[in-house]
Motif scaffolding. Structure first.
Motif, PDB file in Angstrom:
ATOM      1  N   MET A 171      -2.160 -10.415  -0.628  1.00 56.48           N
ATOM      2  CA  MET A 171      -1.679 -11.085  -1.825  1.00 56.48           C
ATOM      3  C   MET A 171      -0.158 -11.022  -1.884  1.00 56.48           C
ATOM      4  SD  MET A 171      -4.495  -9.956  -4.631  1.00 56.48           S
ATOM      5  CE  MET A 171      -3.858 -11.107  -5.827  1.00 56.48           C
ATOM      6  N   PRO A 172       0.464 -12.098  -2.365  1.00 52.26           N
ATOM      7  CA  PRO A 172       1.930 -12.078  -2.489  1.00 52.26           C
ATOM      8  C   PRO A 172       2.372 -11.101  -3.577  1.00 52.26           C
ATOM      9  CG  PRO A 172       1.025 -14.088  -3.445  1.00 52.26           C
ATOM     10  CD  PRO A 172      -0.125 -13.345  -2.813  1.00 52.26           C
ATOM     11  N   ASP A 173       3.541 -10.573  -3.417  1.00 55.40           N
ATOM     12  CA  ASP A 173       4.154  -9.703  -4.427  1.00 55.40           C
ATOM     13  C   ASP A 173       3.417  -8.388  -4.677  1.00 55.40           C
ATOM     14  OD1 ASP A 173       6.105 -11.693  -4.803  1.00 55.40           O
ATOM     15  OD2 ASP A 173       4.818 -12.725  -6.256  1.00 55.40           O
ATOM     16  N   MET A 174       2.708  -7.887  -3.673  1.00 50.61           N
ATOM     17  CA  MET A 174       2.069  -6.586  -3.848  1.00 50.61           C
ATOM     18  C   MET A 174       3.127  -5.508  -3.684  1.00 50.61           C
ATOM     19  SD  MET A 174      -0.914  -6.944  -4.827  1.00 50.61           S
ATOM     20  CE  MET A 174      -1.336  -5.243  -4.873  1.00 50.61           C
ATOM     21  N   PRO A 175       3.072  -4.470  -4.500  1.00 48.42           N
ATOM     22  CA  PRO A 175       4.085  -3.412  -4.405  1.00 48.42           C
ATOM     23  C   PRO A 175       4.055  -2.733  -3.041  1.00 48.42           C
ATOM     24  CG  PRO A 175       2.585  -3.051  -6.277  1.00 48.42           C
ATOM     25  CD  PRO A 175       2.070  -4.230  -5.518  1.00 48.42           C
ATOM     26  N   GLU A 176       5.225  -2.405  -2.529  1.00 52.45           N
ATOM     27  CA  GLU A 176       5.315  -1.701  -1.256  1.00 52.45           C
ATOM     28  C   GLU A 176       4.766  -0.276  -1.360  1.00 52.45           C
ATOM     29  OE1 GLU A 176       6.127  -2.868   1.801  1.00 52.45           O
ATOM     30  OE2 GLU A 176       6.169  -4.800   0.784  1.00 52.45           O
ATOM     31  N   THR A 177       4.557   0.177  -2.591  1.00 50.57           N
ATOM     32  CA  THR A 177       4.034   1.529  -2.792  1.00 50.57           C
ATOM     33  C   THR A 177       2.545   1.616  -2.481  1.00 50.57           C
ATOM     34  OG1 THR A 177       3.678   1.035  -5.129  1.00 50.57           O
ATOM     35  CG2 THR A 177       5.752   2.108  -4.546  1.00 50.57           C
ATOM     36  N   PHE A 178       1.863   0.459  -2.340  1.00 47.45           N
ATOM     37  CA  PHE A 178       0.443   0.472  -1.992  1.00 47.45           C
ATOM     38  C   PHE A 178       0.274   1.085  -0.605  1.00 47.45           C
ATOM     39  CE2 PHE A 178      -2.684  -2.431  -4.326  1.00 47.45           C
ATOM     40  CZ  PHE A 178      -2.177  -2.090  -5.560  1.00 47.45           C
ATOM     41  N   THR A 179      -0.651   2.021  -0.485  1.00 49.37           N
ATOM     42  CA  THR A 179      -0.953   2.604   0.827  1.00 49.37           C
ATOM     43  C   THR A 179      -1.749   1.589   1.642  1.00 49.37           C
ATOM     44  OG1 THR A 179      -3.063   3.513   0.098  1.00 49.37           O
ATOM     45  CG2 THR A 179      -1.100   4.913  -0.203  1.00 49.37           C
TER      46      THR A 179
END
Length: 140
Positions: free
Chosen positions: A39-47
């Motif tokens: 998905m676009p714009d997913m936070p980079e903090t997602f593992t």
């Protein structure tokens, strides 16, 4: 004008496993799967584990559709947020096959049998905690 209801199943991090199970149990066909990582714009903090969870999936079962997603954090789904689904056929044997497949590692709430309102009806909660009512329409 036509109206179609499509049940949406919210899962706790096991949507892929559920999708594979439904492909086998009730002949579901995968139409679409998208992960949170896609998905676009997913936070980079997602593992990576979170990025691989299902954000949205659509399956076809006969002439109907099911939609799925995992909770974004893989966290527990509150009671009442999963869906009860009624699978309707006009063939008792086909209904019984669905019932028997879905009961594997699940719980029978009402055995599959003839009732006053159906020549074949049963209620089962599958191994993912989703409750299905298997209903056979009377052929008149």
């Amino acid at each position: 004008m036509s109206v179609k209801l499509t049940p949406y199943l919210n899962m706790e991090g096991n949507a892929r496993e559920a999708i594979e199970f439904y492909e086998q149990a009730i002949g579901a066909e995968v139409l679409f799967i998208s992960t949170y990582g896609e998905m676009p714009d997913m936070p980079e903090t997602f593992t990576d584990d979170l990025k691989n969870l299902v954000a949205h999936a659509m399956l076809r079962v006969g002439e109907s559709e099911l939609m799925f997603s995992d909770a974004p954090s893989g966290s527990p789904i509150p009671k009442g947020k999963q869906v009860t689904i009624c699978i309707t056929t006009n063939d008792v044997e086909k209904s019984k096959l669905f019932f028997e497949a879905l009961r594997q590692n699940g719980q029978v709430n009402m055995p599959f049998e003839a009732t006053p309102f159906s020549p074949g009806f049963g209620d089962v909660t599958d191994q993912f905690g989703v409750t299905f009512q298997i209903y056979t329409e009377s052929q008149s």
